[in-house]
Design a protein around this motif. Structure first.
Motif, mmCIF file in Angstrom:
data_model
loop_
_atom_site.group_PDB
_atom_site.id
_atom_site.type_symbol
_atom_site.label_atom_id
_atom_site.label_comp_id
_atom_site.label_asym_id
_atom_site.label_seq_id
_atom_site.Cartn_x
_atom_site.Cartn_y
_atom_site.Cartn_z
ATOM 1 N N ALA A 204 0.834 -1.208 0.000
ATOM 2 C CA ALA A 204 0.000 0.000 0.000
ATOM 3 C C ALA A 204 0.868 1.256 0.000
ATOM 4 O O ALA A 204 0.549 2.248 -0.669
ATOM 5 C CB ALA A 204 -0.926 -0.007 1.214
ATOM 6 N N SER A 205 1.968 1.221 0.749
ATOM 7 C CA SER A 205 2.872 2.379 0.773
ATOM 8 C C SER A 205 3.496 2.604 -0.598
ATOM 9 O O SER A 205 3.614 3.743 -1.064
ATOM 10 C CB SER A 205 3.955 2.161 1.832
ATOM 11 O OG SER A 205 4.854 3.246 1.861
ATOM 12 N N ILE A 206 3.866 1.521 -1.247
ATOM 13 C CA ILE A 206 4.443 1.640 -2.600
ATOM 14 C C ILE A 206 3.396 2.155 -3.576
ATOM 15 O O ILE A 206 3.677 3.009 -4.419
ATOM 16 C CB ILE A 206 5.001 0.278 -3.039
ATOM 17 C CG1 ILE A 206 6.196 -0.104 -2.168
ATOM 18 C CG2 ILE A 206 5.409 0.303 -4.505
ATOM 19 C CD1 ILE A 206 6.689 -1.516 -2.395
ATOM 20 N N ALA A 207 2.165 1.624 -3.453
ATOM 21 C CA ALA A 207 1.097 2.094 -4.343
ATOM 22 C C ALA A 207 0.786 3.566 -4.110
ATOM 23 O O ALA A 207 0.349 4.270 -5.024
ATOM 24 C CB ALA A 207 -0.171 1.263 -4.120
ATOM 25 N N GLY A 208 1.021 4.050 -2.862
ATOM 26 C CA GLY A 208 0.808 5.465 -2.577
ATOM 27 C C GLY A 208 1.909 6.369 -3.067
ATOM 28 O O GLY A 208 1.821 7.590 -2.892
ATOM 29 N N GLY A 209 2.952 5.801 -3.675
ATOM 30 C CA GLY A 209 4.012 6.619 -4.267
ATOM 31 C C GLY A 209 5.345 6.550 -3.559
ATOM 32 O O GLY A 209 6.343 7.086 -4.051
ATOM 33 N N ASP A 210 5.418 5.879 -2.404
ATOM 34 C CA ASP A 210 6.687 5.769 -1.682
ATOM 35 C C ASP A 210 7.435 4.549 -2.205
ATOM 36 O O ASP A 210 7.382 3.452 -1.630
ATOM 37 C CB ASP A 210 6.412 5.637 -0.180
ATOM 38 C CG ASP A 210 7.686 5.719 0.641
ATOM 39 O OD1 ASP A 210 8.769 5.917 0.041
ATOM 40 O OD2 ASP A 210 7.612 5.588 1.880
ATOM 41 N N LEU A 211 8.164 4.735 -3.300
ATOM 42 C CA LEU A 211 8.833 3.617 -3.957
ATOM 43 C C LEU A 211 10.078 3.155 -3.217
ATOM 44 O O LEU A 211 10.671 2.128 -3.587
ATOM 45 C CB LEU A 211 9.205 4.007 -5.397
ATOM 46 C CG LEU A 211 8.036 4.358 -6.310
ATOM 47 C CD1 LEU A 211 8.534 4.721 -7.703
ATOM 48 C CD2 LEU A 211 7.054 3.200 -6.398
ATOM 49 N N ASP A 212 10.504 3.880 -2.208
ATOM 50 C CA ASP A 212 11.691 3.476 -1.450
ATOM 51 C C ASP A 212 11.366 2.501 -0.324
ATOM 52 O O ASP A 212 12.267 2.016 0.358
ATOM 53 C CB ASP A 212 12.383 4.709 -0.854
ATOM 54 C CG ASP A 212 12.966 5.609 -1.943
ATOM 55 O OD1 ASP A 212 13.395 5.063 -2.981
ATOM 56 O OD2 ASP A 212 12.981 6.842 -1.754
ATOM 57 N N THR A 213 10.091 2.213 -0.103
ATOM 58 C CA THR A 213 9.686 1.301 0.966
ATOM 59 C C THR A 213 10.040 -0.136 0.587
ATOM 60 O O THR A 213 9.822 -0.560 -0.547
ATOM 61 C CB THR A 213 8.177 1.406 1.212
ATOM 62 O OG1 THR A 213 7.839 2.759 1.506
ATOM 63 C CG2 THR A 213 7.766 0.525 2.382
ATOM 64 N N ARG A 214 10.590 -0.873 1.551
ATOM 65 C CA ARG A 214 10.962 -2.272 1.334
ATOM 66 C C ARG A 214 10.554 -3.092 2.554
ATOM 67 O O ARG A 214 10.391 -2.564 3.659
ATOM 68 C CB ARG A 214 12.477 -2.421 1.112
ATOM 69 C CG ARG A 214 13.013 -1.723 -0.117
ATOM 70 C CD ARG A 214 12.518 -2.361 -1.399
ATOM 71 N NE ARG A 214 13.121 -1.726 -2.565
ATOM 72 C CZ ARG A 214 12.650 -0.645 -3.160
ATOM 73 N NH1 ARG A 214 11.554 -0.062 -2.675
ATOM 74 N NH2 ARG A 214 13.252 -0.148 -4.228
ATOM 75 N N LEU A 215 10.420 -4.389 2.350
ATOM 76 C CA LEU A 215 10.168 -5.285 3.458
ATOM 77 C C LEU A 215 11.452 -5.461 4.266
ATOM 78 O O LEU A 215 12.530 -5.616 3.687
ATOM 79 C CB LEU A 215 9.697 -6.652 2.955
ATOM 80 C CG LEU A 215 8.266 -6.741 2.419
ATOM 81 C CD1 LEU A 215 8.003 -8.132 1.859
ATOM 82 C CD2 LEU A 215 7.260 -6.441 3.515
ATOM 83 N N PRO A 216 11.367 -5.436 5.585
ATOM 84 C CA PRO A 216 12.584 -5.631 6.396
ATOM 85 C C PRO A 216 13.111 -7.050 6.253
ATOM 86 O O PRO A 216 12.353 -7.991 6.000
ATOM 87 C CB PRO A 216 12.110 -5.333 7.819
ATOM 88 C CG PRO A 216 10.636 -5.602 7.792
ATOM 89 C CD PRO A 216 10.170 -5.221 6.419
ATOM 90 N N ALA A 217 14.411 -7.211 6.418
ATOM 91 C CA ALA A 217 15.024 -8.532 6.332
ATOM 92 C C ALA A 217 14.524 -9.418 7.462
ATOM 93 O O ALA A 217 14.153 -8.942 8.543
ATOM 94 C CB ALA A 217 16.548 -8.407 6.385
ATOM 95 N N THR A 218 14.475 -10.711 7.216
ATOM 96 C CA THR A 218 13.986 -11.658 8.211
ATOM 97 C C THR A 218 14.943 -12.833 8.320
ATOM 98 O O THR A 218 15.621 -13.200 7.342
ATOM 99 C CB THR A 218 12.575 -12.167 7.832
ATOM 100 O OG1 THR A 218 12.154 -13.121 8.798
ATOM 101 C CG2 THR A 218 12.586 -12.824 6.467
ATOM 102 N N LEU A 219 15.008 -13.410 9.505
ATOM 103 C CA LEU A 219 15.836 -14.587 9.739
ATOM 104 C C LEU A 219 15.074 -15.881 9.499
ATOM 105 O O LEU A 219 15.660 -16.961 9.541
ATOM 106 C CB LEU A 219 16.364 -14.566 11.184
ATOM 107 C CG LEU A 219 17.267 -13.375 11.554
ATOM 108 C CD1 LEU A 219 17.678 -13.467 13.016
ATOM 109 C CD2 LEU A 219 18.497 -13.334 10.654
ATOM 110 N N ASP A 220 13.774 -15.774 9.256
ATOM 111 C CA ASP A 220 12.957 -16.955 9.002
ATOM 112 C C ASP A 220 13.268 -17.482 7.602
ATOM 113 O O ASP A 220 13.023 -16.784 6.606
ATOM 114 C CB ASP A 220 11.469 -16.590 9.105
ATOM 115 C CG ASP A 220 10.574 -17.818 9.088
ATOM 116 O OD1 ASP A 220 11.015 -18.858 8.569
ATOM 117 O OD2 ASP A 220 9.440 -17.740 9.593
ATOM 118 N N PRO A 221 13.796 -18.691 7.481
ATOM 119 C CA PRO A 221 14.157 -19.203 6.145
ATOM 120 C C PRO A 221 12.944 -19.379 5.236
ATOM 121 O O PRO A 221 13.073 -19.336 4.016
ATOM 122 C CB PRO A 221 14.845 -20.540 6.453
ATOM 123 C CG PRO A 221 14.350 -20.937 7.809
ATOM 124 C CD PRO A 221 14.125 -19.657 8.537
#
Length: 459
Positions: A204-221
């Motif tokens: 939703a943040s990306i669709a709102g125009g914030d193209l720099d938003t990313r999912l945080p890294a996770t340790l869950d394989p």
């Protein structure tokens, strides 16, 4: 009342509620099967054990009474008293056609008729039944040597209480297991839904125009692959959007120089139009009109390129909305008396871009709506609303969303060739960039009304 499919039942529940319900139902099913099977096994074992004990006691008492009755002149009441039955047990004896009992309130009627009939036929039998004092067991033994029928009634009240306690414990355990299953479902659903909500919020943040938003890294394989793929997709999308935006901006900039030269040449011809023939003047008017339309289209394309690429965005400042509207009305050659509403209404906005938004709406009303007839400002639940009314024929309900699409034009005056199809698209994107919205409806005066909603500063 009309039934709407999917409104009720499991499909109407969300994913988290379905998972919790599934865990709870599985826990309830497993615990219920365990509780019922445990109760039935325990009940069968305890009853069988109790029946063996009562039978052993009854046969021993029957042998004792048989020996006493074989003695001449035996006193039946003394014999029954001497039998020494366990506390709560009652002996009922039929001898020589008479019925005797070790308890004053017991007698022939205390023995079920089916047991009496079986013993009368010479068959030893036992039966559980419910007496006035509660559950009990009767053992019937024929004593043919003395022509007697022996019955011993043993209460099962203590055993019944034990079984009731056991059933209560097992039922409580089943409910506790169900609650534990629901709690496990809550934890499990949260573990499943939380990553999905994080993906949804990022999307939703990306669709709102914030193209720099990313999912945080996770340790869950299990989630690392999804997170990596999602972020890689967004990176590719951002690169493509930036490339397209730069291309549009570069093309627009490259077209400005020849366009400026062409505009200057046409302005020079217009300055000396009196030297041209009537036919040449008409051709010059057509060229001038098309040139102005081309320049407006180029400016709109450049603005859209900047908006798509996040370029040339000034930080928002607090501005007085009514003053801005009055200023835009003056710049477009319209009377300030068209504006109504309270003063001292503030918004946080990029003033040039917000001014262009209202300028596009005013020009749209003049060009396609037979003239601007009113601009009103109002406050509504922490937001500011700006109503822009024209005197046109109105817009059909089916087209009121489509007109905000890029290059969307329609038949007649509102979608005539004089429009670029980008003005209202810029209005919608600018309103969204300022945290607001814009929509179209019917004007109370019969024309078209555009409504711009913007969050009020400090609200």
């Amino acid at each position: 009342m009309r039934f709407v499919p999917g409104t009720f039942g499991p499909r109407a529940l969300g994913l988290r509620h379905r998972l919790v319900l599934a865990f709870a139902l599985v826990a309830l099913l497993v615990s219920a099967v365990f509780a019922i099977s445990t109760y039935l096994l325990a009940r069968g074992y305890l009853l069988a054990q109790r029946e063996r004990v009562v039978q052993h006691q009854s046969f021993a008492d029957a042998v004792f009474i048989q020996r006493r009755l074989e003695s001449a002149g035996a006193d039946v009441s003394a014999v029954l008293t001497a039998a020494g039955t366990p506390a709560g047990h009652t002996i009922v004896l039929k001898w020589q056609g008479q019925w005797y009992a070790s308890s004053l309130d017991q007698g022939r009627d205390a023995v079920p008729s089916a047991v009496r009939e079986a013993v009368a036929d010479g068959t030893a039998t036992s039966q559980r039944f419910r007496s006035d004092d509660g559950p009990a067991m009767v053992i019937g033994v024929p004593i043919p040597t003395v022509q007697a029928e022996f019955y011993e009634i043993a209460p099962l009240t203590e055993l019944d209480g034990t079984l009731r306690l056991l059933s209560g414990i097992l039922s409580g355990g089943a409910l506790l297991a169900t609650a534990a299953g629901a709690a496990l479902g809550v934890w499990g659903s949260r573990s499943v839904v939380t990553p999905l909500n994080r993906v949804a919020a990022t999307a939703a943040s990306i669709a709102g125009g914030d193209l720099d938003t990313r999912l945080p890294a996770t340790l869950d394989p299990e989630l690392a692959t999804i997170v990596g793929s999602f972020n890689s997709m967004v990176d590719t999308l951002q690169q493509r959007i930036n490339r397209d935006a730069r291309l549009a901006a570069d093309v627009s900039h490259e077209l400005r120089s020849p366009l400026t030269t062409l505009v200057g040449s046409v302005d020079l011809l217009n300055a000396r139009r009196h030297e041209l023939s009537d036919r040449s003047q008409r051709v010059l008017d057509l060229v001038t009109a098309d040139l102005h339309r081309f320049r407006r289209l180029l400016e709109d394309l450049l603005e859209l390129a900047r908006s798509d690429g996040g370029l040339d965005l000034r930080p928002g400042t607090v501005i007085e909305l009514t003053s801005l509207l009055r200023q835009v009305l003056g710049e477009t050659g319209r009377e300030a008396t068209l504006l109504t509403g309270p003063e001292d209404l503030h918004v946080v906005a990029d003033k040039p871009r917000l001014g262009r938004l209202f300028r596009n709406l005013f020009e749209n009303a003049e060009r396609h709506g037979d003239g601007l007839v009113g601009v009103e400002v109002a406050r509504s639940e922490g937001d500011l609303l700006v109503f822009v009314d024209d005197a046109g024929p109105g817009i059909p309900a089916d087209d009121r969303e489509r007109i905000f699409e890029r290059f969307a034009t329609g038949p007649g005056g509102r979608g005539s060739s004089s429009g670029t199809g980008l003005g209202l698209a810029l209005v919608a994107e600018t309103a969204t960039a300022h945290g607001g919205t814009v929509w179209c409806s019917a004007s109370p005066a019969g024309g078209t009304r555009f409504v711009v909603r913007l969050p009020e500063a400090g609200a």
